[in-house]
Design an enzyme around this catalytic site. Structure first.
Site, PDB file in Angstrom:
ATOM      1  N   GLU A   1       0.780  -1.241   0.000  1.00 37.07           N
ATOM      2  CA  GLU A   1       0.000   0.000   0.000  1.00 37.07           C
ATOM      3  C   GLU A   1       0.809   1.288   0.000  1.00 37.07           C
ATOM      4  O   GLU A   1       0.235   2.368   0.144  1.00 37.07           O
ATOM      5  CB  GLU A   1      -1.020   0.009   1.163  1.00 37.07           C
ATOM      6  CG  GLU A   1      -2.052  -1.106   1.014  1.00 37.07           C
ATOM      7  CD  GLU A   1      -3.221  -1.036   1.990  1.00 37.07           C
ATOM      8  OE1 GLU A   1      -3.111  -0.330   2.996  1.00 37.07           O
ATOM      9  OE2 GLU A   1      -4.245  -1.693   1.729  1.00 37.07           O
TER      10      GLU A   1
HETATM   11  C1  BMA Z   1      -4.722  -3.166   4.646  1.00 42.05           C
HETATM   12  C2  BMA Z   1      -3.636  -4.070   5.093  1.00 42.05           C
HETATM   13  C3  BMA Z   1      -3.306  -3.848   6.523  1.00 42.05           C
HETATM   14  C4  BMA Z   1      -4.540  -3.611   7.326  1.00 42.05           C
HETATM   15  C5  BMA Z   1      -5.768  -4.010   6.588  1.00 42.05           C
HETATM   16  C6  BMA Z   1      -7.022  -3.749   7.339  1.00 42.05           C
HETATM   17  O1  BMA Z   1      -4.335  -1.866   4.693  1.00 42.05           O
HETATM   18  O2  BMA Z   1      -2.566  -3.939   4.243  1.00 42.05           O
HETATM   19  O3  BMA Z   1      -2.449  -2.764   6.642  1.00 42.05           O
HETATM   20  O4  BMA Z   1      -4.453  -4.287   8.505  1.00 42.05           O
HETATM   21  O5  BMA Z   1      -5.840  -3.332   5.392  1.00 42.05           O
HETATM   22  O6  BMA Z   1      -7.217  -2.365   7.545  1.00 42.05           O
END
Ligand code: BMA
Length: 831
Positions: free
Chosen positions: A432
């Site tokens: 991300e």
């Molecule tokens: C995404 C994942 C984690 C997080 C999840 C739930 O951002 O990559 O960083 O725990 O969503 O929010």
């Protein structure tokens, strides 16, 4: 031959109060030290010594926060070398994280990276009496905050400095994890003694040609002692009874040795074929015989990532052994926030659970660790493909020193370590961060400072291309393959679908057809037995202090509540809330997977966020922190089976989608029936279908059967080949569920009992919650919807069937939970 002695004994842990002495530190820590476990970590040692409360219980996490801010020291004595060798090395497979290693009066070195191994030459420094060996850890906060001060702040999704130190990011807390910043010797440490030369690196490139000839190209690097410099060495590489040799003349320290194995049996992802593994051994010998040996199992398969442009954008399709796959994946986080505690048996349990749910790919997420060999060994055996993130998540990462060389070294080292594993199919640059830069307002805050893009688009792809050229690399998840495109563009590459959980109803999953969904998910509390073990609030409520503490997501309970409100009335009590939120989680993930699978091959995979937990918590996990399976877990078995029946919409009309991911065609007849809430059949139709191998067939449902004339009292059932889809068109609290009527029978079964429930009315999402019968009990199925007259049998292990009077309270169904008013009253009105 090289000799190796693990240093697991006689370690003690000491609070190092030279910098600061935390006022919360117990008096006992001023004494002669606490017995320590190596490999291990500070928290687990303090816990074993009874010096801290269990941070997994209630709100103890905050009471032990001081541990992460303190400095610690591990002491032992280096044993006498066994003798007869030219060199002695002290080898640490993992130090967490900022450490100074001292032998007697000599500082051997300092470290600042949890994800690397370290080797120190201690030749001549050990003696018969044993020399004091100490590893002093400075708080990772200290290091991270100092680097931040030097390089300037960087945006981060969490208020912790994990992007300034190479340490498991989620130990600083996550939206499912506690903040428990530990320290310690987290992987094996040993004394290695050797003469002449040793194998310093073995890098097997494993490929298979069109004709079925497997090839192992072993790139080998040796290290020589001073005395070994002038000696000739010989390398032998053996795979499946075939060998190849190479001479290493004096002055040469590397060679490439190639072994060909004709007619190899391929390694396949589970569900597509067998998992053939071959022993691959590299032996180094000198004039007087063998010096060192390296052995792993390898598997022969090809893997490609098809990212070709097409009418929908550009694909993201994994192709293994020439077969294009719809990936049935789960995201993996460290299985314990103290990863030194996981161990081979627990890895196996968890991954076997994943495999039993029909999962064929596990994504090791970038906020965790490069897992232990045991993890990838089990994946090799079970045919679970591994997608490995490089360890960057949800933050801007500086590209300057002292981080840059750590990142380069860590990446190369772990690529070399993991590349023998057949299960590993993809390297991914980060989690991300490319998205974060674009959408989370980083640019103004960064004001031109580095943020990691150079790692993902330059350094890491170079490391993979140079070190492990047989595997694909993708710059990040989500990522669309180009800087010109939005990183989370559903038409290109991978996408993360989080708007739905954060802001919408789960039906909104149907609004998009991403090419590959690498993250999406829905929260639910852990099993009831896990809740009551870890939270002692009484009465329990969704927002009692302990429950709230074990909910780390921003407005997590609010999102759970709003998610429920799209379908159900406000739950009457904790039990109803607990059941309905778990139902909603399963339904949400089902809605996504069914929709996306029906769009194969345009959409080529789903990776559910998340398989597992690292402590007891309300989270997106399918298996909770006490290893108990939530209803979602059982739902995955249906969603990820080779064959799936689902009702979908196309151009405003209902269709039955028959999804066949198997290599064989699927021919049969679908029985489509429309029922009244009483169970009376209103219409039926038989629809023959032929679904080719790895394809989807959509059957148009004619109005006569497919149109729900009174959607608050009618529903559809599609049966094919023992599989079933049900379709309800209105909110649960608008549906005229009958008062549930059922009878139950309990019979003894091997290791437990068999419970048969017979429905005398429609029962929607009937659930037997085994942990309400016994905390150790497990059930082999989750939610099931039964028509009047139908039965379901659940096998429960860990409960012998005695005290069967507990059964009614272990059973739940939506009929009761969804009732705004007594169901009959709704029924009366509708009539
Ligand atoms: C995404 C994942 C984690 C997080 C999840 C739930 O951002 O990559 O960083 O725990 O969503 O929010």
């Amino acid at each position: 031959m090289k000799a190796s002695t693990p240093l697991t004994r006689s370690w003690t842990l000491h609070l190092d109060a030279s910098r600061t002495r935390p006022p919360q530190a117990p008096e006992a820590l001023a004494g002669p030290g606490v017995p320590a476990t190596v490999p291990g970590c500070v928290h687990t040692d303090l816990l074993a010594a009874g010096l801290i409360p269990d941070p997994f219980l209630d709100r103890n996490e905050t009471r032990v926060a001081w541990v992460g801010r303190a400095d610690w020291r591990y002491d032992t004595e280096l044993p006498a070398p066994s003798g007869g060798h030219e060199r002695a090395d002290l080898v640490f497979d993992g130090l967490d994280t900022v450490a100074e290693i001292r032998l007697g009066d000599t500082v051997l070195g300092t470290t600042r990276n949890m994800h690397r191994a370290y080797r120190f030459d201690v030749t001549g420094q050990a003696d018969a009496a044993g020399v004091p060996l100490s590893v002093a850890f400075t708080s990772a906060y200290e290091e991270a905050e100092a680097v931040r001060a030097a390089l300037g702040p960087r945006p981060n999704a969490y208020p912790e400095p994990f992007n300034f130190v190479r340490k498991m990011a989620c130990s600083f807390g996550w939206d499912w994890g506690p903040t428990l910043v530990t320290a310690g010797i987290w992987r094996e440490v040993r004394l290695e003694e050797w003469s002449t030369a040793r194998l310093a690196e073995v890098r097997p490139e494993v490929t298979v040609g069109d004709g079925g000839t497997g090839r192992v190209r072993a790139h080998v690097v040796v290290e020589r002692t001073a005395g070994g410099r002038e000696r000739p060495l010989r390398l032998t590489v053996a795979v499946a009874g075939r060998t190849a040799e190479a001479e290493l003349p004096p002055g040469t320290d590397s060679a490439v040795v190639e072994v060909e194995v004709p007619d190899v049996e391929l390694w396949w992802p589970r569900g597509h074929g067998g998992q053939h593994l071959y022993a691959c051994a590299v032996e180094l010998a000198g004039g007087d015989g063998p010096l060192d040996r390296w052995e792993r199992r390898v598997g022969f398969r090809t893997v490609e990532l098809d990212t070709a442009a097409d009418e929908h954008g550009s694909a993201f399709t994994l192709v293994v052994n020439g077969v294009r796959l719809f990936v049935r994946g789960v995201n993996w986080i460290p299985d314990d926030v103290f990863p030194s505690r996981i161990g081979a048996a627990r890895y196996r349990r968890r991954l076997e659970q994943a495999a039993a749910a029909g999962v064929d790919l596990v994504r090791v997420w970038g906020g965790g660790i490069y897992e232990d060999a045991a993890f990838y060994d089990v994946c090799d055996e079970l045919g679970l493909m591994v997608w490995q993130d490089f360890l960057f998540a949800c933050a801007a990462y500086p590209e300057e020193e002292p981080l840059r060389s750590e990142v380069a070294a860590e990446a190369r080292e772990n690529v070399v370590r993991l590349m023998p594993h057949a299960s590993l199919v993809l390297w991914n640059g980060n989690n991300e961060n490319l998205w974060g830069f674009r959408d989370w307002g980083w640019a103004p805050e960064l004001d031109g400072a580095s943020w990691g893009e150079g790692y993902y688009l330059d350094l890491l792809p170079r490391v993979v291309a140079e070190t492990d050229p047989t595997r694909p690399y993708w710059a990040g998840s989500p990522w669309s393959g180009s800087r010109e495109l939005h990183p989370n563009d559903p038409g290109h590459g991978t996408a993360h679908s989080w708007e739905v959980w954060n802001r919408l109803d789960y039906t909104a999953y149907r609004d998009d057809v991403p090419r590959f969904v690498a993250e999406f998910g829905w929260q639910a509390p852990p099993a009831y037995a896990t809740v009551v073990r870890s939270v002692t609030d009484r009465p329990l409520t969704p927002d009692s202090p302990g429950m709230l503490h074990h909910q780390k997501a921003e407005d997590g309970n609010g999102k759970l509540e709003r998610g429920l409100a799209h379908h159900f009335p406000v739950p009457a009590d904790f039990d109803t809330w607990h059941y309905l939120t778990q139902v909603n989680q399963a339904r949400a993930v089902a809605t996504g997977v069914e929709h996306w699978r029906s769009h194969w091959p345009r959409c080529a995979g789903t990776i559910v966020w998340q398989l597992n937990d690292c402590w007891p918590v309300t989270s997106w996990a399918a298996i909770d922190g006490d290893e108990r399976e939530k209803p979602l877990y059982h739902e995955l078995k249906r969603l990820y089976a080779d064959r799936l029946v689902t009702v979908q919409e196309r151009a405003g009309r209902l269709v039955a989608a028959l999804v066949n991911q198997a290599a064989e065609p699927w021919n049969g007849t679908a029985l489509v029936r429309r029922f009244d809430v009483s169970g009376a059949e209103l219409a039926q139709l038989q629809l023959p279908f032929e679904a080719g191998a790895r394809s989807v067939v959509l059957l148009d449902l004619p109005e006569r059967v497919g149109r729900l004339a009174a959607p608050e009292r009618e529903f559809l059932v599609v049966d094919a080949d023992g599989l079933r889809a049900t379709h309800f068109a209105v909110r649960d609290d608008e549906f005229a569920y009958p008062v549930p009527e059922m009878s139950t029978r309990v019979e003894p079964a091997a290791g437990g009992a068999r419970v048969t429930v017979t429905a005398h009315s429609l029962l929607r999402d009937l659930l037997l919650r085994p942990d309400r019968l016994h905390p150790d009990a497990r059930a082999d199925r989750g939610l099931v919807t039964l028509l009047p007259g139908e039965s379901a049998t659940v096998t429960v292990t860990g409960w012998d069937g005695s005290a069967a009077e507990a059964l009614p309270s272990a059973l739940a169904c939506v009929n009761t939970a969804a009732a705004r008013r007594p169901a009959t009253e709704v029924g009366e009105q509708a009539r």
